[in-house]
Design a protein around this motif. Sequence first.
Motif, PDB file in Angstrom:
ATOM      1  N   UNK A   1       0.874  -1.221  -0.062  1.00 33.48           N
ATOM      2  CA  UNK A   1       0.113  -0.083   0.082  1.00 33.48           C
ATOM      3  C   UNK A   1       0.961   1.211   0.013  1.00 33.48           C
ATOM      4  N   UNK A   2       2.130   1.225   0.795  1.00 33.39           N
ATOM      5  CA  UNK A   2       2.870   2.460   1.054  1.00 33.39           C
ATOM      6  C   UNK A   2       3.568   2.737  -0.483  1.00 33.39           C
ATOM      7  N   UNK A   3       3.921   1.613  -1.078  1.00 35.50           N
ATOM      8  CA  UNK A   3       4.604   1.721  -2.464  1.00 35.50           C
ATOM      9  C   UNK A   3       3.707   2.039  -3.495  1.00 35.50           C
ATOM     10  N   UNK A   4       2.312   1.591  -3.330  1.00 31.23           N
ATOM     11  CA  UNK A   4       1.384   2.117  -4.429  1.00 31.23           C
ATOM     12  C   UNK A   4       1.064   3.484  -4.015  1.00 31.23           C
ATOM     13  N   UNK A   5       1.156   4.100  -2.919  1.00 31.99           N
ATOM     14  CA  UNK A   5       0.640   5.440  -2.683  1.00 31.99           C
ATOM     15  C   UNK A   5       1.820   6.400  -3.019  1.00 31.99           C
ATOM     16  N   UNK A   6       3.193   6.184  -2.977  1.00 33.26           N
ATOM     17  CA  UNK A   6       4.261   6.687  -3.467  1.00 33.26           C
ATOM     18  C   UNK A   6       4.257   6.444  -4.986  1.00 33.26           C
ATOM     19  N   UNK A   7       3.956   5.533  -5.584  1.00 39.07           N
ATOM     20  CA  UNK A   7       4.165   5.163  -6.998  1.00 39.07           C
ATOM     21  C   UNK A   7       3.054   5.806  -7.800  1.00 39.07           C
ATOM     22  N   UNK A   8       1.636   5.929  -7.355  1.00 41.32           N
ATOM     23  CA  UNK A   8       0.805   6.271  -8.113  1.00 41.32           C
ATOM     24  C   UNK A   8      -0.276   7.228  -7.614  1.00 41.32           C
ATOM     25  N   UNK A   9      -0.124   7.554  -6.497  1.00 44.13           N
ATOM     26  CA  UNK A   9      -0.899   8.636  -5.784  1.00 44.13           C
ATOM     27  C   UNK A   9      -0.409   9.912  -5.475  1.00 44.13           C
TER      28      UNK A   9
END
Length: 731
Positions: free
Chosen positions: A433-441
Amino acid sequence: MSTTALPITREQNPWPGLFWYSEKQANLFFGREAETEEMLHLIQRETLTVLFGRSGLGKTSLLRAGVFPRLRLTGYFPVVLRLDYALEANGPGQQVIALTEAAARESGIDIERAEEGDEPPTLWEHFHRTHFWGPRNDRVTPVLVFDQFEEIFTVGGRSEARTDFLGQLADLAENRIPGIVRQRAEESTERPVSAAGVSNYKIVLSLREDFVWRLDTLRPILPAVMRNRFALGPLDVARGLEIVRKAGAAWVTEEVAQDIVEAVISSQRGEGSASFTEEVEPAYLNVMCNELFERMLATGQTTITRELVAAEKGGILESLYERSLRGLGAAARLFVEEHLVTPAGFRVTLPVEDARREHVSDADIEKLVDRRLLRFEDRLGARHIELAHDLLTGLARKGREERNAARLQQELRRARLRTAILGAAALLVIAAGVIYWLAFVRQTDSYYATFTRRHDHYYEPIRRLSKDEVQHRRQSLMVTRKGFAGKILAIKAVDAHFQPICGTDRESSLFFPNRRFCRLELEYSEKNNKRVNYEVARDEGEHMLFALIYVPETSQLPPDLQHTGGAVRRALVIGPDANEVLSSFDIQYDSRGYIQQVTFLSGGGIPPKSGASVAQQTNTSVEKPPILRWQRDQRGYKTEESYFDTDGKPVIWGEEGYHRVSFIRDRGDLREERFFGVDGAPVPRKKDGCYGIRYEDYAFGLPNRSICVDAQGNPMSATNALPHTQAVLNN
């Protein structure tokens, strides 16, 4: 008989720090005599005067301690206006009237007002119906001084009340009868008051220079805003020394005064001796002198010594900020950093009661004011507080961000502990979730040399740049993404100072008319978040100039391109009113997704260059070729560009005089352009006779010199020619 020297007290401190000089301190205000005279002249000359300068130069002090005493001697009485834009506050126009009358009463000025109707008067009506009489029964002229006028743009919002107030202010400054007054007069068959004549008031707008462009937008309703202006500049060393020596003659020697000014300058640009041409920030100088006076008192000394200056040198504002908060409750720092600065970094003025609600004690508030970090602002009988100066907003914002970062770190540590308890599986979920937030949000900005399009209209930046590299380039791209790996939201060209560049030298200019645009924004398909459905070009004011709309792609390539395995998609360019279709075209992609061909269907072919001659259309030469084709290397860089008619037959581009241009590159950098005819033979370019252009002396991805060459590649002459399109430099 012996005498004992009286102890030095804080009340003797001649330097206000980050506070401004008041009228009572006019005898301590030095170094701005010329500016005072100029402002006095401008105010007396015109109804409206604009004073601007960057934060920290002392605009408020110049007005209050320099200009105001002189105005009072010449039949004027100044009224300082800081408007309250809170939702529960009275309208700005009502505040102006109330504050003016309060200032008049405080100065012993009588108010003579004509009878008003049932409707609330406009500012124009009020100041044409009201006269002010001084203590000697002489008529005096109010000078309405709107200090910190940029607040109408930062905290004033976009309410109907603000719009109405700006209209009233414009009518007042232009001495123009408001429309509502004319309407009321027509309905009542009465003549409007003061239909003509000289205005019996003056107006001064004082604001930071970075908001002058916002002020200029009022020009359609307020032309006078462009005329009577004064730009306040910094002090030089000589005038900085004058402030220190004259105000602190009892405590500062010539040698120490020089040390103080050098310390202030070194805090601005590094160590070294000060020359008389360098700039001195008045705010920093006053903070330094104020802090030195306080240190002198604290150490029991009677003079400011060189040792005190050396100890105080460096981090002047930071030291003041931290010392002011030292020993206070945690609620005091929280209130200062969370409530007195907006998320965008602007000062906020709040009632003292708000601080009490946030558990800040009256004693701590008094200490913050006494230490000159905060100041009281009385508005129509209600006491407010705010940061003492705009220069403190950066420190308060930094403290808030550091605290939020620490809070986030603490939350992350707790999350790790919980994750360890829950097990490795939960840890993987949280990490994902953290990686997704950094990568796509999370929205991020990064810099590149150029970009290209790929199939599905996914934008692909090329050659990432550091900020240091950007500062050495004439032009770079700032790319805004949703996360470091997410979709691109906007692309903006910037210069070496990270300021926007508006022009048409990007690849998108193939599709837009020859108009300046600064920023390209992308809107994506809801079904496929990598497919761009719209491209919007905006100007300096963020207004839409054009929009590029993609329609569903066609199912089949033209016969001569079917072997490439690519795809075709049609696009339309619409104007700012969203009604007029300016042009339409088909974009064809190769199997790798790069643009291979553009076929214009309406609106003409390639937009003609400014100043280009119009060639007669022949069987091999057309003014605007309707079809453009490119060839690219393995990395996607263009190696060739050629032009064709609607039947796909090679033609000469009439304005340039060639059918094909080839690009020779070295590790991506464009080194040479060569021009050829339909038969493949070298041909000269029409505008300069060059068979090719060679680019040399590359620095940070851009050439510094270009050479015109003949058909054999031999130099003909040096030229200032630019590449066929700037985008091909790195694309």
